[in-house]
Design an enzyme around this catalytic site. Sequence first.
Site, PDB file in Angstrom:
ATOM      1  N   SER A   7      -3.922  -2.733  -0.408  1.00 24.98           N
ATOM      2  CA  SER A   7      -2.818  -3.581   0.030  1.00 24.98           C
ATOM      3  C   SER A   7      -3.312  -4.971   0.383  1.00 24.98           C
ATOM      4  O   SER A   7      -4.311  -5.108   1.109  1.00 24.98           O
ATOM      5  CB  SER A   7      -2.167  -2.922   1.252  1.00 24.98           C
ATOM      6  N   GLN A  41      -7.380   0.443   4.058  1.00 25.05           N
ATOM      7  CA  GLN A  41      -8.147  -0.145   5.157  1.00 25.05           C
ATOM      8  C   GLN A  41      -9.582  -0.519   4.766  1.00 25.05           C
ATOM      9  O   GLN A  41     -10.204  -1.312   5.458  1.00 25.05           O
ATOM     10  CB  GLN A  41      -8.196   0.811   6.358  1.00 25.05           C
ATOM     11  N   CYS A  81       2.471   0.999  12.671  1.00 23.27           N
ATOM     12  CA  CYS A  81       3.664   1.645  12.131  1.00 23.27           C
ATOM     13  C   CYS A  81       4.227   2.640  13.133  1.00 23.27           C
ATOM     14  O   CYS A  81       5.381   2.992  13.072  1.00 23.27           O
ATOM     15  CB  CYS A  81       3.332   2.369  10.835  1.00 23.27           C
ATOM     16  N   GLY A 125       0.824  -1.214   0.000  1.00 18.19           N
ATOM     17  CA  GLY A 125       0.000   0.000   0.000  1.00 18.19           C
ATOM     18  C   GLY A 125       0.849   1.252   0.000  1.00 18.19           C
ATOM     19  O   GLY A 125       0.521   2.244  -0.659  1.00 18.19           O
ATOM     20  N   THR A 126       1.953   1.209   0.729  1.00 21.04           N
ATOM     21  CA  THR A 126       2.834   2.380   0.804  1.00 21.04           C
ATOM     22  C   THR A 126       3.368   2.734  -0.581  1.00 21.04           C
ATOM     23  O   THR A 126       3.390   3.912  -0.967  1.00 21.04           O
ATOM     24  CB  THR A 126       4.010   2.082   1.773  1.00 21.04           C
ATOM     25  N   HIS A 132      -2.202  -7.417   2.382  1.00 19.53           N
ATOM     26  CA  HIS A 132      -2.174  -8.004   3.737  1.00 19.53           C
ATOM     27  C   HIS A 132      -3.249  -7.460   4.654  1.00 19.53           C
ATOM     28  O   HIS A 132      -3.395  -7.907   5.789  1.00 19.53           O
ATOM     29  CB  HIS A 132      -0.778  -7.877   4.365  1.00 19.53           C
ATOM     30  N   ASN A 149      -7.237   4.159   9.447  1.00 16.42           N
ATOM     31  CA  ASN A 149      -6.706   2.955  10.098  1.00 16.42           C
ATOM     32  C   ASN A 149      -6.819   2.991  11.620  1.00 16.42           C
ATOM     33  O   ASN A 149      -6.870   1.966  12.269  1.00 16.42           O
ATOM     34  CB  ASN A 149      -5.238   2.742   9.704  1.00 16.42           C
ATOM     35  N   THR A 175       9.931  -7.864 -12.212  1.00 17.10           N
ATOM     36  CA  THR A 175       9.231  -9.128 -12.431  1.00 17.10           C
ATOM     37  C   THR A 175       8.090  -9.265 -11.429  1.00 17.10           C
ATOM     38  O   THR A 175       8.268  -9.020 -10.242  1.00 17.10           O
ATOM     39  CB  THR A 175      10.215 -10.319 -12.299  1.00 17.10           C
TER      40      THR A 175
HETATM   41  N1  PLP Z   1      -2.557   3.243   4.230  1.00 16.02           N
HETATM   42  C1  PLP Z   1      -3.239   2.861   5.309  1.00 16.02           C
HETATM   43  C2  PLP Z   1      -4.528   3.547   5.637  1.00 16.02           C
HETATM   44  C3  PLP Z   1      -2.767   1.822   6.124  1.00 16.02           C
HETATM   45  O1  PLP Z   1      -3.461   1.461   7.207  1.00 16.02           O
HETATM   46  C4  PLP Z   1      -1.550   1.198   5.773  1.00 16.02           C
HETATM   47  C5  PLP Z   1      -0.973   0.147   6.636  1.00 16.02           C
HETATM   48  O2  PLP Z   1      -1.208   0.117   7.840  1.00 16.02           O
HETATM   49  C6  PLP Z   1      -0.871   1.626   4.619  1.00 16.02           C
HETATM   50  C7  PLP Z   1      -1.408   2.659   3.877  1.00 16.02           C
HETATM   51  C8  PLP Z   1       0.395   0.996   4.180  1.00 16.02           C
HETATM   52  O3  PLP Z   1       0.161  -0.269   3.595  1.00 16.02           O
HETATM   53  P1  PLP Z   1       1.336  -1.333   3.500  1.00 16.02           P
HETATM   54  O4  PLP Z   1       1.553  -1.875   4.871  1.00 16.02           O
HETATM   55  O5  PLP Z   1       0.840  -2.381   2.545  1.00 16.02           O
HETATM   56  O6  PLP Z   1       2.527  -0.636   2.975  1.00 16.02           O
END
Ligand code: PLP
Length: 391
Positions: free
Chosen positions: A199, A179, A325, A71-72, A201, A151, A237
């Site tokens: 994302s 989220q 995080c 996601g990042t 996970h 989140n 890849t």
């Molecule tokens: N954006 C939100 C709202 C999130 O909650 C998170 C992860 O906690 C992310 C972005 C980042 O996603 P990733 O962990 O896949 O990099």
Amino acid sequence: MRRIYMDHNATTPIRPEVLETLLPFYQEKFANPSSVHSEGQETRVAVEEAREKVASLLGAKPREIVFTGCGTESDNMAIRGVLATNEGKGHHIVTTAIEHPAVLETCKSVETQGVDVTYVAVGRSGVVDPDDVAKAIRDDTVLVSVMHGNNESGCVQPIAEIGRIAAEGGVIFHTDAVQSTGKIPIDVNEMNTDLLALSGHKLNAPKGIGALYIREGTPMDALIYGGHQERNRRSGTENVAGIVALGRACELARQEMEEGPARLKRLRNRLEEGLQERIPEVEINGDRERCLPGTLNMSFRAVGGEPLLINLDLAGVAVSTGSACASGNTEPSHVLKAMGLPKDLMEGSLRFSLGWGNTEEDVDYVIEVLPGIVSRLRAISGKWNEEKVSA
Ligand code: PLP
């Protein structure tokens, strides 16, 4: 000891159905999808089928989906990619104070390169007012970025309205739906969004796979250059197993969109009501009418979130005090701070995030053990009148 996991906003377990689908791609189906031979063609087909499934969950076209590493990366790609194509045309971004660091830190980083960023504030409800976004848009605004589900508070933002405002101003609109994807219905057209990050996970697929929806025709530069994969928008890849797993997780989420979130909402409400009944002086953070189905952010007066987390952990329950995080970091949550919570409520906050594996028994266990923990901690905190606690 029985363990109960209630930290699904940090990450989720891989569902058995998803694991089953992905394993062959770590075993016999290992070919590079860019290879011309039959093995390569087979993995190519799997990647494209997964793309269709992701697109279908979002109401998008398959070619509008780009697979990324997380996601990042998707958030970074959206922000940096739009800025790169707009060089010389404008350099102002509108975002909010409650975004995930994936957006906030990217904005801070581009600020050092001369980009102007407006961080729209929120009130105690944790919900962004679309009018504030409208007021923040300037002639040189190139991007509006407002998250879908928060989140920490779980608050779902009025994305469709914000997207409409951005479109009326001729500004590209990005939403971080990391989220919310799989938890509530998403339709990129109804939401008027040009870019949407998700994302794997967070929806029972593995870590290390994400996606960015890019509306056809949206000018976007790539972040990563190389072998021209993903229509030249994200070289490298492909993570075939991760992509296949994400596709399957999206397919399951779509099939279960009626019952899955409704079940989570029932569990969340049971937890909220049970704790409110048994523990005095608690507050729910954020507008509960706009909450993601599984998220409950609650503050307990006169007791710290960290000791609560540790004691719950010792009792077999995994929760969080803020976003994962930011853990290990003693700074109060930037989201709760932006919502204007007083210091004691910020410090005494816990986030419960329920997910696919949770049951009523899990919820009832937390309702059984937490009141005693709170009561004990309050008694030793010195900030609380013991008679009140035992009431
Ligand atoms: N954006 C939100 C709202 C999130 O909650 C998170 C992860 O906690 C992310 C972005 C980042 O996603 P990733 O962990 O896949 O990099």
